[in-house]
Design an enzyme around this catalytic site. Structure first.
Site, PDB file in Angstrom:
ATOM      1  N   LYS A  68      65.898  92.163  18.545  1.00  0.00           N
ATOM      2  CA  LYS A  68      67.249  92.749  18.500  1.00  0.00           C
ATOM      3  C   LYS A  68      67.746  92.974  19.933  1.00  0.00           C
ATOM      4  CE  LYS A  68      67.676  97.371  17.875  1.00  0.00           C
ATOM      5  NZ  LYS A  68      68.443  98.101  18.908  1.00  0.00           N
ATOM      6  N   ASN A  69      66.885  93.529  20.782  1.00  0.00           N
ATOM      7  CA  ASN A  69      67.338  93.946  22.115  1.00  0.00           C
ATOM      8  C   ASN A  69      67.429  92.794  23.111  1.00  0.00           C
ATOM      9  OD1 ASN A  69      67.589  96.443  21.040  1.00  0.00           O
ATOM     10  ND2 ASN A  69      65.793  97.329  22.054  1.00  0.00           N
ATOM     11  N   ARG A  75      75.961 101.464  20.662  1.00  0.00           N
ATOM     12  CA  ARG A  75      76.246 101.653  22.075  1.00  0.00           C
ATOM     13  C   ARG A  75      75.999 100.379  22.874  1.00  0.00           C
ATOM     14  NH1 ARG A  75      74.845 104.659  25.393  1.00  0.00           N
ATOM     15  NH2 ARG A  75      73.810 103.328  26.897  1.00  0.00           N
ATOM     16  N   CYS A  95      74.082 109.434  21.227  1.00  0.00           N
ATOM     17  CA  CYS A  95      73.540 109.115  19.903  1.00  0.00           C
ATOM     18  C   CYS A  95      72.429 110.140  19.658  1.00  0.00           C
ATOM     19  CB  CYS A  95      73.001 107.697  19.870  1.00  0.00           C
ATOM     20  SG  CYS A  95      71.572 107.518  20.931  1.00  0.00           S
ATOM     21  N   ARG A 103      72.972 109.398  26.822  1.00  0.00           N
ATOM     22  CA  ARG A 103      73.028 107.971  27.152  1.00  0.00           C
ATOM     23  C   ARG A 103      74.294 107.607  27.926  1.00  0.00           C
ATOM     24  NH1 ARG A 103      70.496 104.804  22.277  1.00  0.00           N
ATOM     25  NH2 ARG A 103      70.126 103.264  23.896  1.00  0.00           N
ATOM     26  N   ASP A 134      60.210 103.008  22.628  1.00  0.00           N
ATOM     27  CA  ASP A 134      60.621 102.585  21.279  1.00  0.00           C
ATOM     28  C   ASP A 134      59.473 102.555  20.279  1.00  0.00           C
ATOM     29  OD1 ASP A 134      63.187 100.205  22.341  1.00  0.00           O
ATOM     30  OD2 ASP A 134      63.118 102.388  22.249  1.00  0.00           O
ATOM     31  N   ILE A 136      61.674 108.910  28.922  1.00  0.00           N
ATOM     32  CA  ILE A 136      62.874 108.075  29.034  1.00  0.00           C
ATOM     33  C   ILE A 136      64.103 108.764  28.450  1.00  0.00           C
ATOM     34  CG2 ILE A 136      63.926 105.860  28.420  1.00  0.00           C
ATOM     35  CD1 ILE A 136      61.593 105.495  30.356  1.00  0.00           C
ATOM     36  N   ARG A 192      69.456  98.771  10.982  1.00  0.00           N
ATOM     37  CA  ARG A 192      70.007  98.360  12.284  1.00  0.00           C
ATOM     38  C   ARG A 192      68.975  97.549  13.057  1.00  0.00           C
ATOM     39  NH1 ARG A 192      72.427 102.887  15.879  1.00  0.00           N
ATOM     40  NH2 ARG A 192      72.590 100.989  17.094  1.00  0.00           N
TER      41      ARG A 192
HETATM   42  C1  EPZ Z   1      67.768  99.929  25.850  1.00  0.00           C
HETATM   43  O1  EPZ Z   1      68.717 100.959  25.777  1.00  0.00           O
HETATM   44  C2  EPZ Z   1      67.357  99.629  24.416  1.00  0.00           C
HETATM   45  N1  EPZ Z   1      68.527  99.190  23.659  1.00  0.00           N
HETATM   46  C3  EPZ Z   1      66.753 100.880  23.783  1.00  0.00           C
HETATM   47  O2  EPZ Z   1      66.320 100.528  22.473  1.00  0.00           O
HETATM   48  C4  EPZ Z   1      65.535 101.292  24.606  1.00  0.00           C
HETATM   49  O3  EPZ Z   1      64.994 102.486  24.067  1.00  0.00           O
HETATM   50  C5  EPZ Z   1      65.972 101.534  26.059  1.00  0.00           C
HETATM   51  O4  EPZ Z   1      66.599 100.342  26.584  1.00  0.00           O
HETATM   52  C6  EPZ Z   1      64.796 101.889  26.956  1.00  0.00           C
HETATM   53  O5  EPZ Z   1      63.848 100.866  26.915  1.00  0.00           O
HETATM   54  C7  EPZ Z   1      68.950  97.909  23.785  1.00  0.00           C
HETATM   55  O6  EPZ Z   1      68.385  97.127  24.539  1.00  0.00           O
HETATM   56  C8  EPZ Z   1      70.141  97.510  22.964  1.00  0.00           C
HETATM   57  P1  EPZ Z   1      68.453 102.446  29.474  1.00  0.00           P
HETATM   58  P2  EPZ Z   1      69.590 101.348  27.096  1.00  0.00           P
HETATM   59  O7  EPZ Z   1      69.779 102.166  30.087  1.00  0.00           O
HETATM   60  O8  EPZ Z   1      69.914 100.127  27.858  1.00  0.00           O
HETATM   61  C9  EPZ Z   1      69.528 106.690  31.292  1.00  0.00           C
HETATM   62  C10 EPZ Z   1      66.129 100.730  20.171  1.00  0.00           C
HETATM   63  O9  EPZ Z   1      65.512 101.549  19.497  1.00  0.00           O
HETATM   64  N2  EPZ Z   1      70.747 106.040  31.796  1.00  0.00           N
HETATM   65  O10 EPZ Z   1      67.245 101.722  29.985  1.00  0.00           O
HETATM   66  O11 EPZ Z   1      70.688 102.222  26.657  1.00  0.00           O
HETATM   67  C11 EPZ Z   1      69.526 106.776  29.775  1.00  0.00           C
HETATM   68  O12 EPZ Z   1      70.233 107.925  29.355  1.00  0.00           O
HETATM   69  C12 EPZ Z   1      66.935 101.184  21.365  1.00  0.00           C
HETATM   70  O13 EPZ Z   1      66.156  99.489  19.972  1.00  0.00           O
HETATM   71  C13 EPZ Z   1      71.588 106.746  32.654  1.00  0.00           C
HETATM   72  O14 EPZ Z   1      71.321 107.891  32.993  1.00  0.00           O
HETATM   73  O15 EPZ Z   1      68.515 102.208  27.895  1.00  0.00           O
HETATM   74  C14 EPZ Z   1      68.049 106.857  29.459  1.00  0.00           C
HETATM   75  O16 EPZ Z   1      67.617 108.196  29.599  1.00  0.00           O
HETATM   76  C15 EPZ Z   1      66.964 102.692  21.469  1.00  0.00           C
HETATM   77  N3  EPZ Z   1      72.736 106.154  33.104  1.00  0.00           N
HETATM   78  C16 EPZ Z   1      67.404 106.000  30.550  1.00  0.00           C
HETATM   79  O17 EPZ Z   1      68.391 105.880  31.599  1.00  0.00           O
HETATM   80  C17 EPZ Z   1      73.067 104.865  32.759  1.00  0.00           C
HETATM   81  O18 EPZ Z   1      74.117 104.365  33.229  1.00  0.00           O
HETATM   82  C18 EPZ Z   1      67.039 104.595  30.082  1.00  0.00           C
HETATM   83  O19 EPZ Z   1      68.207 104.032  29.506  1.00  0.00           O
HETATM   84  C19 EPZ Z   1      72.206 104.158  31.890  1.00  0.00           C
HETATM   85  C20 EPZ Z   1      71.056 104.764  31.422  1.00  0.00           C
END
Ligand code: EPZ
Length: 419
Positions: free
Chosen positions: A22-23, A95, A119, A124, A308, A330, A400
């Site tokens: 998915k990701n 998102r 969420c 996020r 995850d 995370i 999802r």
């Molecule tokens: C991706 O989300 C995945 N989703 C998530 O999978 C996964 O848990 C996550 O990466 C971490 O591996 C998809 O790929 C669609 P991040 P993403 O940006 O990109 C903070 C699932 O279950 N952050 O790496 O949103 C954020 O709040 C989903 O399939 C900022 O502060 O994750 C988090 O604490 C859930 N500012 C951390 O970084 C930003 O601009 C990691 O987020 C962006 C992120």
């Protein structure tokens, strides 16, 4: 409202095929905006989130056609329209819609994307996406819950140091920089296999992206990108989820079509428990395992332990004879599954970002509520291992991210039904 009902305790034997990631599929679908040619994708999982991304892309002028003969093949073709608004009612559902931001800026020099909003697992924010795209020459304004961004002179390559490892921000910036003029060097990027899959796909489209050492990447902007025919990598999170199901109730459960390298760190952790596991290059066979010692787990960016699968691991560690500790590093609120697991007999305490998983006398079936994608699957795992009947509500979270989960499990002997 649909539910899933499980009568626990059945041994799981047979074969579970892992679906496409998915990701990886979501950012690669967004990359269709970067070209006017056809992007033909195979091994795309048939999921609600993929349907949502298809709707977002269609609203921006991408023709998304699913193959008649194969539900896991789709063709996307962007026709360079004037539409550059990703509407709130679609973005709030997923998102990952924010991943159209980079491609729209690169192609249309403007975009208006609804703020994704938080969420269940955290606020996020997207500050890292915005700051990095600003360094490529974009300007941003926040208006009525939408990010209005524009780059009237187009995007220009730059050196970007990401303050924090972010999967989505890395993906957005790499896509934008692939069509920027000049060279972009990004450091502190995410190295998740899904990010690498996007980079590999972009390079088949004619992008010039080269990974450097310690989380750096060099991107030579090109004028246009071509279409491509590309197959999505297997879903490593789905694979690990079913491997844990095997450790809880397996009797020769074989999980296939996976990529061993993408889950090697987790496999090592499981083998050390010890989980009774044997694997070859693209399948794993697991048996129900007696786990004596608990362990300590820190969720980390790849190649560390994936956030995850934190919820799923809690179910397995509840069966250990001594306590375990899991620190969720995370996301700030990713323990929503704990109260529900405790209602099924688990004995898990939360202390800030730390979860303490105490030994318990096994799971007992109960009516439970799903809250987010991975939390809901941990309740399925507990239901498979439980005595008695478990009813899982709000299973739209599950759909999802897990393709036909009850079909795959029922085919291996689980007493599981969607009602
Ligand atoms: C991706 O989300 C995945 N989703 C998530 O999978 C996964 O848990 C996550 O990466 C971490 O591996 C998809 O790929 C669609 P991040 P993403 O940006 O990109 C903070 C699932 O279950 N952050 O790496 O949103 C954020 O709040 C989903 O399939 C900022 O502060 O994750 C988090 O604490 C859930 N500012 C951390 O970084 C930003 O601009 C990691 O987020 C962006 C992120």
């Amino acid at each position: 409202m649909q539910k899933i009902v499980i009568n626990g305790g059945q041994p799981l034997r047979g074969v579970i095929p892992v679906s496409g990631s998915k990701n990886a599929a979501l950012p690669i679908m967004a990359a269709s905006i970067l070209t006017n040619e056809k992007l033909e994708l195979s091994n795309v999982p048939d999921l609600v989130d993929v349907k949502t991304m298809s709707l977002v892309l269609s609203s921006l002028g991408v023709n998304v056609a699913k193959s008649e003969s194969n539900k896991n093949s789709i063709t996307l073709q962007y026709s360079d329209t004037e539409k550059t608004i990703a509407e709130y009612d679609l973005v709030r559902k997923m998102r990952a819609s924010i991943l159209v931001l980079g491609p729209l800026l690169a192609r249309k020099r403007e975009a208006s994307v609804s703020l994704p909003g938080g969420c269940a697992i955290g606020a996020r924010p997207i500050d890292i996406h915005i700051d990095a795209l600003t360094k490529l020459g974009a300007t941003f304004e926040l208006e009525k819950g939408y990010i209005q961004c524009s780059a009237p002179k187009g995007l220009t390559g730059n050196k970007i140091q990401l303050p924090k490892v972010s999967v989505g921000a890395t993906e957005n910036i790499v896509m934008a920089a692939s069509l920027a003029s000049g060279e972009t060097e990004i450091s502190n990027i995410a190295l998740e296999p899904e990010v690498i899959d996007l980079i590999n796909c972009l390079n088949t489209m004619g992008a010039k992206i080269e990974l450097g050492d310690n989380r750096s990447v060099m991107i030579q902007g090109v004028k246009t990108l071509n279409g491509s025919i590309y197959s999505i990598i297997p879903d490593r999170i789905e694979a690990i989820t079913y491997i844990i199901a095997g450790a809880l109730a397996g009797d020769g459960l074989k999980i296939e079509n996976l990529n061993i390298e993408h889950i090697s760190n987790v496999l090592e952790t499981l083998k050390a428990l010890p989980v009774d596991i044997i694997f070859d290059e693209n399948s794993v066979t697991v048996n129900k395992s007696n786990i004596s010692e608990g362990i300590e787990i820190q969720t980390k960016e790849y190649p560390g332990f994936p956030t995850d699968v934190q919820a799923q691991m809690m179910v397995l560690m509840s069966m250990a004879k001594t306590k375990s500790v899991i620190d969720e590093n995370i996301f700030e609120n990713r323990f929503m599954h704990v109260p529900e697991l405790n209602r099924m007999g688990a004995n898990i305490e939360i202390n800030g970002k730390r979860a303490i998983i105490n030994p318990c006398s096994g799971f007992r079936g109960a009516p439970v509520m799903a809250t987010d994608l991975r939390a809901s699957v941990s309740l399925i795992l507990a239901g498979l291992a439980a005595e008695g009947e478990t009813t899982l509500n709000r299973i739209y979270h599950l759909d999802r991210g897990y393709e036909q989960i009850e079909v795959k499990l029922e085919a291996c002997g689980a007493e599981i039904k969607r009602v």
